[in-house]
Design a protein around this motif. Structure first.
Motif, mmCIF file in Angstrom:
data_model
loop_
_atom_site.group_PDB
_atom_site.id
_atom_site.type_symbol
_atom_site.label_atom_id
_atom_site.label_comp_id
_atom_site.label_asym_id
_atom_site.label_seq_id
_atom_site.Cartn_x
_atom_site.Cartn_y
_atom_site.Cartn_z
ATOM 1 N N GLU A 600 0.912 -1.089 -0.157
ATOM 2 C CA GLU A 600 -0.059 0.063 -0.021
ATOM 3 C C GLU A 600 0.979 1.382 -0.095
ATOM 4 O O GLU A 600 0.548 2.064 -0.758
ATOM 5 C CB GLU A 600 -1.023 0.013 1.099
ATOM 6 N N ARG A 601 1.948 1.196 0.907
ATOM 7 C CA ARG A 601 2.894 2.398 0.747
ATOM 8 C C ARG A 601 3.478 2.686 -0.610
ATOM 9 O O ARG A 601 3.488 3.955 -0.863
ATOM 10 C CB ARG A 601 3.926 2.143 1.856
ATOM 11 N N ASN A 602 3.804 1.775 -1.438
ATOM 12 C CA ASN A 602 4.252 1.949 -2.732
ATOM 13 C C ASN A 602 3.675 1.625 -3.807
ATOM 14 O O ASN A 602 4.122 1.210 -4.778
ATOM 15 C CB ASN A 602 5.701 0.964 -2.736
ATOM 16 N N GLN A 603 2.242 1.525 -3.341
ATOM 17 C CA GLN A 603 1.185 1.296 -4.719
ATOM 18 C C GLN A 603 1.384 2.227 -5.797
ATOM 19 O O GLN A 603 1.401 1.802 -7.001
ATOM 20 C CB GLN A 603 -0.160 1.407 -4.144
ATOM 21 N N LEU A 604 1.687 3.156 -5.485
ATOM 22 C CA LEU A 604 1.700 4.478 -6.594
ATOM 23 C C LEU A 604 3.038 4.302 -7.445
ATOM 24 O O LEU A 604 3.176 4.300 -8.665
ATOM 25 C CB LEU A 604 1.862 5.965 -5.979
ATOM 26 N N PHE A 605 4.202 4.055 -6.672
ATOM 27 C CA PHE A 605 5.452 4.035 -7.466
ATOM 28 C C PHE A 605 5.501 2.578 -8.466
ATOM 29 O O PHE A 605 5.475 2.711 -9.600
ATOM 30 C CB PHE A 605 6.612 3.519 -6.444
ATOM 31 N N TYR A 606 4.541 1.525 -7.925
ATOM 32 C CA TYR A 606 4.602 0.316 -8.500
ATOM 33 C C TYR A 606 3.621 0.809 -9.968
ATOM 34 O O TYR A 606 3.974 -0.076 -10.971
ATOM 35 C CB TYR A 606 4.253 -0.815 -7.781
ATOM 36 N N SER A 607 2.502 1.349 -9.668
ATOM 37 C CA SER A 607 1.593 1.643 -10.685
ATOM 38 C C SER A 607 2.605 2.450 -11.938
ATOM 39 O O SER A 607 2.299 2.130 -13.124
ATOM 40 C CB SER A 607 0.610 2.380 -10.331
ATOM 41 N N PHE A 608 3.339 3.462 -11.354
ATOM 42 C CA PHE A 608 4.256 4.227 -12.200
ATOM 43 C C PHE A 608 4.985 3.438 -13.033
ATOM 44 O O PHE A 608 5.114 3.473 -14.444
ATOM 45 C CB PHE A 608 4.936 5.054 -11.567
ATOM 46 N N ILE A 609 5.818 2.493 -12.362
ATOM 47 C CA ILE A 609 6.552 1.785 -13.183
ATOM 48 C C ILE A 609 5.978 0.556 -14.275
ATOM 49 O O ILE A 609 6.373 0.736 -15.242
ATOM 50 C CB ILE A 609 7.387 0.733 -12.093
ATOM 51 N N SER A 610 4.612 0.135 -14.051
ATOM 52 C CA SER A 610 4.148 -0.846 -14.761
ATOM 53 C C SER A 610 3.246 0.068 -15.849
ATOM 54 O O SER A 610 3.337 -0.525 -17.166
ATOM 55 C CB SER A 610 2.898 -1.525 -14.005
ATOM 56 N N GLN A 611 3.148 1.365 -15.703
ATOM 57 C CA GLN A 611 2.291 2.053 -16.916
ATOM 58 C C GLN A 611 3.245 3.018 -17.736
ATOM 59 O O GLN A 611 2.833 3.458 -18.692
ATOM 60 C CB GLN A 611 1.263 3.043 -15.966
#
Length: 666
Positions: A600-611
């Protein structure tokens, strides 16, 4: 005739004795009169500090309670000194002995209690630090020690059992110097010049305080020179007698309103500190009581305030180490602090070790508080010299072994002070650290999370006759192509990325940041809640800068290795180890955050990487498996500590991460 003369003499002697006693009683009732409003002010001050330390969200500016205490001290000291006909060596010694009698017994008892507790529960390094801090607390120099260590509001400060004694040190330094200052002024000039001299000193200290706060220098928090004006402003309640007094309610309102307006993000002390200090001054001038201030509970808390202040912080540290952070536990902590303070007041505070010392010779020979201090200073010095007795029989050998692995020499980059930039002062990329005489083929770019990784990677590269350049700076977000106003490291980041991109030698680049810190803020103060300190616009800028960094390097033919996030624990590894040990838990695997918290803490970062559509040549280095299993992340795994604080990975794990990066590169 002789009998009558004898009776007359007896009668005369008796009358003179009674007159003298009557004079002494009237003097005492006039000058030593107990003021309930001051006691209530003490109660408010200590409650603000205690509540703030247990939960800063309840009273965001509760730390101003210390400023209120300083004003009260300045008032009382000025009154005590000026009530004397003259300042002599004998009167100074009497004054200092009375202060030692007041302060030392309770302080010494608390230090002894902590040292006994630490003997059974604190590992060598921690016990050595406790002994060191106790020594400086007892010699009233702890403010200088903490000035050289982490700041008052820093997360690391939560583990310092005697941090709160900094204010006692400042007060005692004031007690030592202030009577001497007044004595010198009165000896060189007339009494009428004293007010001018005090106000001059006050103005100098206030201006220095204002200057440091204006330039953003937080070192003033622990400095007597920056705090002196707060105590000197208390002298106004003695030196000036306004014809018309403000209502005491104005003073109470100033203090309480400041408490809820400011927070730890303000540079403190500053000119804003005038609001609570003037509020305290107005209360002292008004000398008014009300139902609340006169109440039994408030008066008792005021009486207990010194001991409550002494004991509340060790309770705060203990609760932090035991991870007791729910609202119900924090309320228990507050109540426990008050109870311990009351117990200390009715027992230890009533001890008066020395009386009737008026000469320097007797001060050294008969002053028992001074001897208590000297004995404890010698004891704590011996403990520190023995490095806290790390192998003592009272400790579990597993704890000793674990703390040996947590040693800075084991877990931190030994070249950190040389190769890692803590503050930008115009450093050029061409001057960055390399680790051998060979031309560097690799570079590491990032914030402090990349420092230990750079050292681990350099060590492994040196074994195959290769080298790297380290470009890391503390608290530096991805800032490429941003204006200098975006961050303190924007200019440096632009220079570094351009330098690496244009370098013919550097072909492989590792990028590592504490990403979610720069996107949402630090989690130390909010854990287990997630912070949300920045705007969506700010987050977009950080991620855009990160993408531009990667793309720019890829465009120049570099191989880029983007390290995935390290789990941030929100509480230091030593606190988690101590918690497990005190609770008699297994030290082999010590849990930190849950895996779901990490995700949850790193959700935005992982979404950024995948997109994001990065150009070819980027490799993602996933490291989650080093720290977490399916459900749980760890501070210690298989008896290996993974961090050296609450979020920075230590060398023992960055060695493994570096090996993975090289495997990807081969």
């Amino acid at each position: 005739m002789s009998n009558r003369l004898l009776l007359d003499r007896v009668q005369y002697t008796l009358e003179m004795y009674l007159k003298q006693k009557a004079h002494q009683c009237s003097y005492k009732s006039k000058d030593m009169q107990f003021r309930k409003d001051i006691n209530a002010l003490r109660a408010l001050a200590v409650l603000l500090v205690v509540v703030y330390h247990f939960n800063s969200t309840w009273v965001p500016g509760g730390f101003i309670g210390v400023d209120v205490f300083f004003v009260i001290s300045g008032f009382l000291m000025t009154k005590i000194i000026l009530d004397k006909n003259e300042i002599t060596l004998s009167s100074l010694i009497t004054f200092y002995v009375s202060r030692l009698n007041r302060i030392v017994p309770a302080l010494a008892f608390m230090c002894i209690a902590l040292l006994i507790f630490g003997w059974f529960y604190l590992a060598g390094e921690e016990y050595e630090t406790l002994a060191k801090h106790a020594r400086y607390s007892l010699t009233f120099l702890s403010n200088q020690v903490y000035l050289d260590e982490a700041g008052y509001f820093a997360t690391a400060s939560r583990e310092k059992w005697l941090l709160h004694t900094w204010s006692l040190s400042i007060e005692w330094q004031f007690y030592l110097l202030y009577p001497l200052f007044i004595g010198i002024v009165l000896k060189l000039f007339s009494r009428s010049r004293l007010i001018f001299a005090i106000n001059t000193l006050l103005l100098i200290s206030l201006c220095y305080c204002g200057y440091l706060s204006f330039v953003g220098d937080t070192n003033g928090y622990f400095m007597l020179s920056v705090r002196a004006w707060e105590m000197l402003i208390g002298s106004w309640a003695v030196l000036y007698k306004p014809k018309k007094y403000c209502s005491a309610y104005v003073g109470w309102l100033l203090i309480l309103s400041t408490t809820f307006v400011i927070n730890k993000d303000y540079v403190w002390p500053s000119l804003i500190t005038l609001f609570p200090t003037l509020g305290a001054l107005i209360i002292l001038w008004a000398n008014q009581n009300n139902r609340v201030s006169d109440s039994y509970v408030i008066q008792k808390i005021g009486l207990y305030s010194y001991s409550i202040y002494l004991w509340h912080w060790p309770v705060v540290v203990l609760f932090y180490k035991l991870n007791l952070h729910s609202s119900s536990w924090l309320l228990v902590g507050i109540v426990l602090s008050v109870l311990l303070g009351g117990l200390s007041y009715h027992t230890v505070e009533q001890i008066r070790l020395t009386k009737n010392i008026h000469s320097a010779k007797h001060l050294l020979i008969k002053c028992k508080p001074l001897w208590v201090v000297l004995i404890l200073v010698g004891t704590t010095k011996f403990i520190a010299e023995q490095e806290g007795f790390p192998a003592r029989s009272t400790l579990n050998p597993e704890l000793v072994a674990l703390y040996e692995k947590l040693d800075k020499s084991t877990q931190m980059n030994p070249l950190r002070s040389k190769c890692h930039i803590s503050r930008y002062t115009g450093q050029q990329p061409s001057d960055a650290c390399t680790f051998s005489t060979m031309e560097p083929e690799w570079a590491v770019i990032g914030d402090s999370h990349a420092s230990e990784l750079a050292f681990s990677l350099a060590n492994q590269l040196n074994k195959i006759d290769k080298d790297l350049t380290q470009f890391t700076m503390s608290n530096c977000p991805p800032s490429y192509k941003q204006a200098e106003s975006f961050s303190h490291c924007a200019r440096w980041t632009n220079d570094v990325v351009d330098f690496v991109a244009s370098s013919n030698q550097i072909q492989k680049v590792v990028i590592a940041y504490r990403y979610s810190d720069h996107l949402f803020g630090r989690n130390e103060d909010s854990y287990p809640e997630l912070p949300n300190d920045y705007s969506d616009e700010r987050r977009e800028q950080v991620l855009h800068s990160l993408k531009l960094t990667v793309d720019t390097l890829l465009d120049q033919g570099k191989e880029v290795y983007l390290l995935m996030p390290v789990p941030e624990m929100g509480i230091s590894i030593k606190a988690l180890v101590d918690q497990a040990y005190i609770q008699n838990k297994d030290l082999t695997n010590i849990p930190s955050v849950t895996t779901s918290y990490y995700e949850e803490r790193n959700q935005l970062f992982y979404s950024f990487i995948s997109q994001s559509n990065f150009k070819r040549g980027l490799q993602h280095i996933e490291i989650r498996d080093f720290f977490c299993d399916k459900n749980q992340c760890y501070a210690v795994r298989d008896k290996v500590p993974l961090y050296f604080d609450d979020d920075h990975p230590g060398l023992l794990i960055t060695n493994e991460i570096a090996a993975r990066i090289l495997n990807h590169a081969s």
